[in-house]
Scaffold this motif. Structure first.
Motif, PDB file in Angstrom:
ATOM      1  N   ALA A  10      62.855 -50.410   5.549  1.00 24.49           N
ATOM      2  CA  ALA A  10      63.592 -50.041   4.342  1.00 24.49           C
ATOM      3  C   ALA A  10      65.076 -50.117   4.690  1.00 24.49           C
ATOM      4  O   ALA A  10      65.503 -49.518   5.684  1.00 24.49           O
ATOM      5  N   ALA A  43      60.799 -45.231  20.487  1.00 25.11           N
ATOM      6  CA  ALA A  43      60.815 -43.812  20.843  1.00 25.11           C
ATOM      7  C   ALA A  43      61.758 -43.028  19.929  1.00 25.11           C
ATOM      8  O   ALA A  43      61.460 -41.895  19.532  1.00 25.11           O
ATOM      9  N   THR A  45      62.519 -43.516  16.849  1.00 24.17           N
ATOM     10  CA  THR A  45      61.908 -43.285  15.528  1.00 24.17           C
ATOM     11  C   THR A  45      60.969 -42.081  15.597  1.00 24.17           C
ATOM     12  O   THR A  45      60.977 -41.224  14.708  1.00 24.17           O
ATOM     13  N   VAL A  71      56.951 -47.325  22.445  1.00 24.03           N
ATOM     14  CA  VAL A  71      57.778 -47.835  23.556  1.00 24.03           C
ATOM     15  C   VAL A  71      58.619 -46.666  24.074  1.00 24.03           C
ATOM     16  O   VAL A  71      59.463 -46.135  23.356  1.00 24.03           O
ATOM     17  N   SER A  73      60.058 -45.981  27.773  1.00 26.21           N
ATOM     18  CA  SER A  73      60.209 -46.145  29.223  1.00 26.21           C
ATOM     19  C   SER A  73      60.839 -44.937  29.899  1.00 26.21           C
ATOM     20  O   SER A  73      60.706 -44.766  31.105  1.00 26.21           O
ATOM     21  N   ARG A  76      60.470 -39.917  26.874  1.00 23.80           N
ATOM     22  CA  ARG A  76      61.166 -38.889  26.075  1.00 23.80           C
ATOM     23  C   ARG A  76      60.253 -38.269  25.030  1.00 23.80           C
ATOM     24  O   ARG A  76      60.503 -37.194  24.527  1.00 23.80           O
ATOM     25  N   ARG A 118      62.576 -50.947  32.157  1.00 29.57           N
ATOM     26  CA  ARG A 118      62.313 -50.925  30.716  1.00 29.57           C
ATOM     27  C   ARG A 118      60.968 -51.584  30.486  1.00 29.57           C
ATOM     28  O   ARG A 118      60.554 -52.446  31.265  1.00 29.57           O
ATOM     29  N   ALA A 143      66.828 -50.767  16.570  1.00 30.53           N
ATOM     30  CA  ALA A 143      67.083 -51.034  17.994  1.00 30.53           C
ATOM     31  C   ALA A 143      65.940 -51.852  18.592  1.00 30.53           C
ATOM     32  O   ALA A 143      66.162 -52.887  19.237  1.00 30.53           O
TER      33      ALA A 143
HETATM   34  N1  LIG Z   1      64.601 -47.632   7.449  1.00 31.55           N
HETATM   35  C1  LIG Z   1      63.480 -47.834   8.120  1.00 31.55           C
HETATM   36  O1  LIG Z   1      62.640 -48.650   7.744  1.00 31.55           O
HETATM   37  C2  LIG Z   1      63.241 -47.029   9.371  1.00 31.55           C
HETATM   38  C3  LIG Z   1      62.047 -47.203  10.065  1.00 31.55           C
HETATM   39  C4  LIG Z   1      61.842 -46.466  11.219  1.00 31.55           C
HETATM   40  C5  LIG Z   1      62.830 -45.586  11.663  1.00 31.55           C
HETATM   41  N2  LIG Z   1      63.980 -45.430  10.963  1.00 31.55           N
HETATM   42  C6  LIG Z   1      65.058 -44.538  11.458  1.00 31.55           C
HETATM   43  O2  LIG Z   1      65.703 -45.205  12.534  1.00 31.55           O
HETATM   44  C7  LIG Z   1      66.170 -44.281  13.514  1.00 31.55           C
HETATM   45  C8  LIG Z   1      65.617 -44.633  14.896  1.00 31.55           C
HETATM   46  O3  LIG Z   1      65.721 -46.009  15.124  1.00 31.55           O
HETATM   47  P1  LIG Z   1      66.556 -46.649  16.309  1.00 31.55           P
HETATM   48  O4  LIG Z   1      66.848 -48.036  15.913  1.00 31.55           O
HETATM   49  O5  LIG Z   1      67.691 -45.749  16.686  1.00 31.55           O
HETATM   50  O6  LIG Z   1      65.566 -46.612  17.532  1.00 31.55           O
HETATM   51  P2  LIG Z   1      64.073 -47.180  17.721  1.00 31.55           P
HETATM   52  O7  LIG Z   1      64.029 -48.638  17.484  1.00 31.55           O
HETATM   53  O8  LIG Z   1      63.107 -46.294  17.057  1.00 31.55           O
HETATM   54  O9  LIG Z   1      63.946 -46.900  19.277  1.00 31.55           O
HETATM   55  C9  LIG Z   1      64.593 -47.747  20.190  1.00 31.55           C
HETATM   56  C10 LIG Z   1      63.495 -48.327  21.065  1.00 31.55           C
HETATM   57  O10 LIG Z   1      63.898 -49.548  21.595  1.00 31.55           O
HETATM   58  C11 LIG Z   1      63.530 -49.571  22.955  1.00 31.55           C
HETATM   59  N3  LIG Z   1      64.396 -50.504  23.648  1.00 31.55           N
HETATM   60  C12 LIG Z   1      65.735 -50.661  23.491  1.00 31.55           C
HETATM   61  N4  LIG Z   1      66.178 -51.657  24.294  1.00 31.55           N
HETATM   62  C13 LIG Z   1      65.088 -52.125  24.953  1.00 31.55           C
HETATM   63  C14 LIG Z   1      64.887 -53.161  25.902  1.00 31.55           C
HETATM   64  N5  LIG Z   1      65.905 -53.923  26.334  1.00 31.55           N
HETATM   65  N6  LIG Z   1      63.652 -53.391  26.366  1.00 31.55           N
HETATM   66  C15 LIG Z   1      62.598 -52.640  25.934  1.00 31.55           C
HETATM   67  N7  LIG Z   1      62.727 -51.644  25.025  1.00 31.55           N
HETATM   68  C16 LIG Z   1      63.955 -51.396  24.540  1.00 31.55           C
HETATM   69  C17 LIG Z   1      63.708 -48.133  23.403  1.00 31.55           C
HETATM   70  O11 LIG Z   1      62.908 -47.963  24.507  1.00 31.55           O
HETATM   71  P3  LIG Z   1      63.129 -46.826  25.620  1.00 31.55           P
HETATM   72  O12 LIG Z   1      63.101 -45.511  24.921  1.00 31.55           O
HETATM   73  O13 LIG Z   1      61.958 -47.106  26.445  1.00 31.55           O
HETATM   74  O14 LIG Z   1      64.421 -47.096  26.257  1.00 31.55           O
HETATM   75  C18 LIG Z   1      63.155 -47.399  22.205  1.00 31.55           C
HETATM   76  O15 LIG Z   1      61.755 -47.273  22.260  1.00 31.55           O
HETATM   77  C19 LIG Z   1      65.673 -42.940  13.046  1.00 31.55           C
HETATM   78  O16 LIG Z   1      66.743 -42.286  12.389  1.00 31.55           O
HETATM   79  C20 LIG Z   1      64.556 -43.266  12.065  1.00 31.55           C
HETATM   80  O17 LIG Z   1      64.373 -42.270  11.100  1.00 31.55           O
HETATM   81  C21 LIG Z   1      64.223 -46.143   9.830  1.00 31.55           C
END
Ligand SMILES: NC(=O)c1ccc[n+]([C@@H]2O[C@H](COP(=O)([O-])OP(=O)(O)OC[C@H]3O[C@@H](n4cnc5c(N)ncnc54)[C@H](OP(=O)(O)O)[C@@H]3O)[C@@H](O)[C@H]2O)c1
Length: 202
Positions: A10, A43, A45, A71, A73, A76, A118, A143
């Motif tokens: 979204a 993680a 999310t 995911v 690593s 957390r 990672r 991310a």
């Molecule tokens: N609008 C939407 O559709 C939607 C959907 C879902 C969530 N959200 C919101 O988005 C926010 C969280 O999202 P986010 O983007 O900050 O984080 P995220 O994508 O949920 O988490 C980042 C992930 O990427 C992994 N990662 C990053 N670099 C990497 C690499 N080089 N190799 C392997 N894994 C890697 C991290 O792993 P490690 O932890 O292992 O480092 C972690 O698991 C929240 O506020 C949530 O509510 C919105």
């Protein structure tokens, strides 16, 4: 074989994934379209929802549901056993790396260990495919999607575009900053000015 990977997000019209109210009911109703075998979640999310998850009802695993793969690593996320009980997923698997901090000795969560510091997302998806996963839906804020895009691992992008400009918030494509040509597979307009855009990457 590597599964088909779809990122369903979204977003605001400027591509943000947070900072606006999403139509959650529509978002998750649409997510059922793919009937994924694995829901791949970042993680962060999970951590963003952890307080809500702790007080949610726990009807138990849903045998017909997908596998939740997180995911994590850095280990957390501590709510995996609760997530398994929420009634959406059949089971939970933690994706860790060699250097992931030690887990609780009594943990009943299955693990897949790839990569050194990672998670190796290429190998992890390959291994999930070998376990029978044909479709993986990524549920992340951007991310994780960005890294998957950089690795060429996303086959389909589904954006539920909300009519709002958010300004400075993280974008759905994360750190991915290359050009990517997409082919429109479908589009639909919903009430409230929400537009669904479904693209293939190849
Ligand atoms: N609008 C939407 O559709 C939607 C959907 C879902 C969530 N959200 C919101 O988005 C926010 C969280 O999202 P986010 O983007 O900050 O984080 P995220 O994508 O949920 O988490 C980042 C992930 O990427 C992994 N990662 C990053 N670099 C990497 C690499 N080089 N190799 C392997 N894994 C890697 C991290 O792993 P490690 O932890 O292992 O480092 C972690 O698991 C929240 O506020 C949530 O509510 C919105």
């Amino acid at each position: 074989m590597r599964p088909h990977v779809v990122a369903h997000l979204a977003v605001s019209i400027d591509g943000a994934t947070t900072g606006f109210e999403t139509d959650q009911a529509r978002f998750y109703a649409m997510a059922t379209l793919w009937q994924e075998d694995v829901t791949l979640v970042g993680a962060d999310t999970i951590l963003a929802q952890e307080s809500a998850v702790r007080v949610a009802e726990r009807p138990g695993p849903r045998a017909a549901g997908p596998l939740l793969a997180v995911v994590d690593s850095r280990h957390r996320v501590r709510s995996l056993e609760i997530l398994r009980e929420l009634g959406y997923w059949s089971d939970v698997i933690a994706l860790y790396a060699d250097q992931t901090p030690a887990r609780e000795p009594d943990s009943k969560i299955q693990e897949l260990v790839t990569g050194y510091d990672r998670v190796d997302l290429v190998e992890a998806l390959e291994l999930l495919g070998r376990r029978g996963a044909q479709v993986v839906r990524v549920d992340s804020g951007g991310a994780l999607v960005g890294v998957l895009l950089e690795l060429g691992l996303i086959d389909e992008v589904s954006l539920l575009v909300h009519p709002v400009v958010v300004g400075s918030a993280a974008r759905w494509h994360g750190s991915f900053a290359d050009r990517l040509d997409l082919r429109l597979a479908n589009s639909e307009t919903f009430e409230g000015g929400i537009v669904w855009l479904r693209y293939c990457t190849a």
